[in-house]
Design an enzyme around this catalytic site. Sequence first.
Site, PDB file in Angstrom:
ATOM      1  N   GLU A  50       0.580  -1.393  -0.093  1.00 30.09           N
ATOM      2  CA  GLU A  50      -0.006  -0.165   0.001  1.00 30.09           C
ATOM      3  C   GLU A  50       0.793   1.168  -0.225  1.00 30.09           C
ATOM      4  O   GLU A  50       0.197   2.602  -0.817  1.00 30.09           O
ATOM      5  CB  GLU A  50      -0.866   0.158   1.387  1.00 30.09           C
ATOM      6  CG  GLU A  50      -2.469  -1.169   1.026  1.00 30.09           C
ATOM      7  CD  GLU A  50      -1.630  -2.438   1.394  1.00 30.09           C
ATOM      8  OE1 GLU A  50      -0.717  -2.634   1.862  1.00 30.09           O
ATOM      9  OE2 GLU A  50      -2.883  -3.418   2.148  1.00 30.09           O
ATOM     10  N   PHE A 112     -11.633  -6.528  13.964  1.00 29.08           N
ATOM     11  CA  PHE A 112     -10.486  -7.651  12.844  1.00 29.08           C
ATOM     12  C   PHE A 112     -10.165  -6.538  11.779  1.00 29.08           C
ATOM     13  O   PHE A 112     -11.181  -5.896  11.080  1.00 29.08           O
ATOM     14  CB  PHE A 112     -10.535  -8.798  12.291  1.00 29.08           C
ATOM     15  CG  PHE A 112     -10.097  -9.247  11.380  1.00 29.08           C
ATOM     16  CD1 PHE A 112      -8.839  -9.921  12.203  1.00 29.08           C
ATOM     17  CD2 PHE A 112     -10.167  -9.205  10.243  1.00 29.08           C
ATOM     18  CE1 PHE A 112      -7.585 -10.660  11.135  1.00 29.08           C
ATOM     19  CE2 PHE A 112      -9.068  -9.819   9.340  1.00 29.08           C
ATOM     20  CZ  PHE A 112      -7.717 -10.532   9.155  1.00 29.08           C
ATOM     21  N   GLN A 113      -8.976  -5.825  11.791  1.00 32.47           N
ATOM     22  CA  GLN A 113      -8.318  -5.161  11.057  1.00 32.47           C
ATOM     23  C   GLN A 113      -8.927  -3.743  11.091  1.00 32.47           C
ATOM     24  O   GLN A 113      -8.824  -3.066  10.178  1.00 32.47           O
ATOM     25  CB  GLN A 113      -8.647  -5.336  10.099  1.00 32.47           C
ATOM     26  CG  GLN A 113      -7.521  -6.141   9.492  1.00 32.47           C
ATOM     27  CD  GLN A 113      -7.181  -7.017   7.413  1.00 32.47           C
ATOM     28  OE1 GLN A 113      -8.158  -6.810   6.839  1.00 32.47           O
ATOM     29  NE2 GLN A 113      -6.240  -7.550   7.751  1.00 32.47           N
ATOM     30  N   LYS A 162     -17.685  -0.621   5.567  1.00 33.78           N
ATOM     31  CA  LYS A 162     -18.373  -1.239   4.717  1.00 33.78           C
ATOM     32  C   LYS A 162     -20.012  -1.584   4.507  1.00 33.78           C
ATOM     33  O   LYS A 162     -19.967  -1.934   3.556  1.00 33.78           O
ATOM     34  CB  LYS A 162     -17.726  -3.435   5.250  1.00 33.78           C
ATOM     35  CG  LYS A 162     -17.694  -4.002   4.000  1.00 33.78           C
ATOM     36  CD  LYS A 162     -16.989  -5.233   4.711  1.00 33.78           C
ATOM     37  CE  LYS A 162     -17.378  -6.490   3.451  1.00 33.78           C
ATOM     38  NZ  LYS A 162     -16.486  -7.506   4.614  1.00 33.78           N
ATOM     39  N   MET A 472      24.393   8.000   2.377  1.00 34.38           N
ATOM     40  CA  MET A 472      24.174   9.615   3.350  1.00 34.38           C
ATOM     41  C   MET A 472      24.381   9.670   4.625  1.00 34.38           C
ATOM     42  O   MET A 472      25.143  10.792   5.351  1.00 34.38           O
ATOM     43  CB  MET A 472      22.321  10.784   3.204  1.00 34.38           C
ATOM     44  CG  MET A 472      23.256  11.939   3.583  1.00 34.38           C
ATOM     45  SD  MET A 472      23.882  12.974   3.080  1.00 34.38           S
ATOM     46  CE  MET A 472      23.344  13.743   0.903  1.00 34.38           C
TER      47      MET A 472
END
Length: 565
Positions: A50, A112-113, A162, A472
């Site tokens: 993502e 969940f999630q 949802k 760097m």
Amino acid sequence: MAILTGAQIIWECLVREGVEVVFGYPGGTILPAYDAMLDYPVHHVLTRHEQGATHAADGYARASGKVGVAIATSGPGATNMVTGIATAMLDSVPMVCITGQVGSSVLGSDAFQEVDVTGVTLPITKHNYLVTHVEDIAPTLHEAFYVAREGRPGPVLVDITKDAQNAKTEFVYPTQVHLPKRATKPIPEAQLARAADMIAQAKRPVILAGHGILLSGAMRQLREFAERTQTPVALTLLGIGVFPREHPLCLGMMGMHGEAYANRAVQAADLLIAVGMRFDDRVTGNLKTYSPLSKKIHIEIDPSEVAKNVHVDLPLIGDAAGVMNQLMPLIHPEPHHDWLEQIDEWRDDTRARDIIARDGDGKLLPPQVIRDLWKATNGDAIVVSDVGQNQMWEAQYYLHSAPRTLITSGGLGTMGFALPAAMGVKFARPDAEVWVVAGDGGFQMTQAELQTLRQEGLKINIAILNNGFLGMVRQWQEFFYKRRYAATPITSPDFVKLAEAHGHTGILVTKQEEVMPAIQAARENAGTVVIEFRVESEESVYPMVPAGADLHAMIRRPILEQIGK
């Protein structure tokens, strides 16, 4: 009126906003939207993470000037977007991120999630929304695109439960956005007259040109202003390309790794005209000693950025192009011969120290690789650079002359940005030659997107400057920590085999004479080519202003006579 599900409404909205491509990754709470997607003419790019989706949307936005769109599920899908959202926020990139959320009936239950992504992203978005009712999806998305692109652009997140995606309602796309609007006020004549007088009185003026010029499309006004007043132009990292690098008035990049003559000009100036930039610490160095002799005019669309870091004598609040259009009739030709001659003397000193003029004694030097890339592409490619030494060498040695040809993470300095962002660039500019310039460390952070390139059939060339270090950070350890290289040596996979494993072509380069043939071979190849340049391991970026030091207190590369060569 059509009765549609919330999922269908999402795509109806995207189509009406002119969205042709989105970057994302599916999951449970966003599945209704993904199912509906198949019925709409929007191309979805399945990134491998993502974070990659957000960087790709970011790159698309920077290259096109349009709003980029990324989509993900709840929980880890949403939190994986955080780095990409923050990157866009720090660089004022217009982006809309759509995330699925658990059902509204279980919100707050640690389902969940489930994660409070609007809370997580509150400080790194221009605005965000949690949508729990299907009736709110269309007005919210319409508003989100408006907010993302208007004024100072930025990322907006829309989190949709949802059940809202599954519910149905009449679809009506809004024609208006009901938000309080900041009135655009013309600059008062007295302020314009004062600015014109300050410009006329200046003997050593410098323009500081930033990203705001690109966002407002003020490149023509900037050039006209500079040429009429014979004022040299120093560029921020994100301002590179808004003024032609080959123009005699161009000072190149300023700041921590800017050109020494640009920094000296800023410090000696009696007038700074800052346009679309925000005086961040990488540009100014020590604020107490920053350009101590100058008065300062600041042209800026966001009032909160004015006088935030540096005292400003005259703020001109507004879109850069609009303000400069108002100011232009009041300014008159100014020669500034002595000032420009002084800068040319400083420029000659820089040339004497330039590593490009040196024999590498058989070493493969990164600046020479970048300069060869510029020569081979005639400066016409879009280069997407990662972060670190590779980014600074690119900014110094690829001489950009057109806007939107350098895409890079400025404010956040996000390693791993380049490869996924380049995918977005290629979708925005399919006919352009696109190169990634990355280090071996940053490239490994998002290298999985090589397979996304394969799946999408994208042609991008990738130059990895492999020095075996987090370069760097190593340089800082060399300069400021007595060469104690803690956790900076890094191993890498065989990048040639890695490229081949993903279905691409890989080339290994270890000598300077191999550089140009490899670049040409990559350009002639119809597919993506990864070139691993095994460069000198302890080469440093010069000049360097140590963090917090005075802008003129630069660590510089010694001239050849001083080192006995």
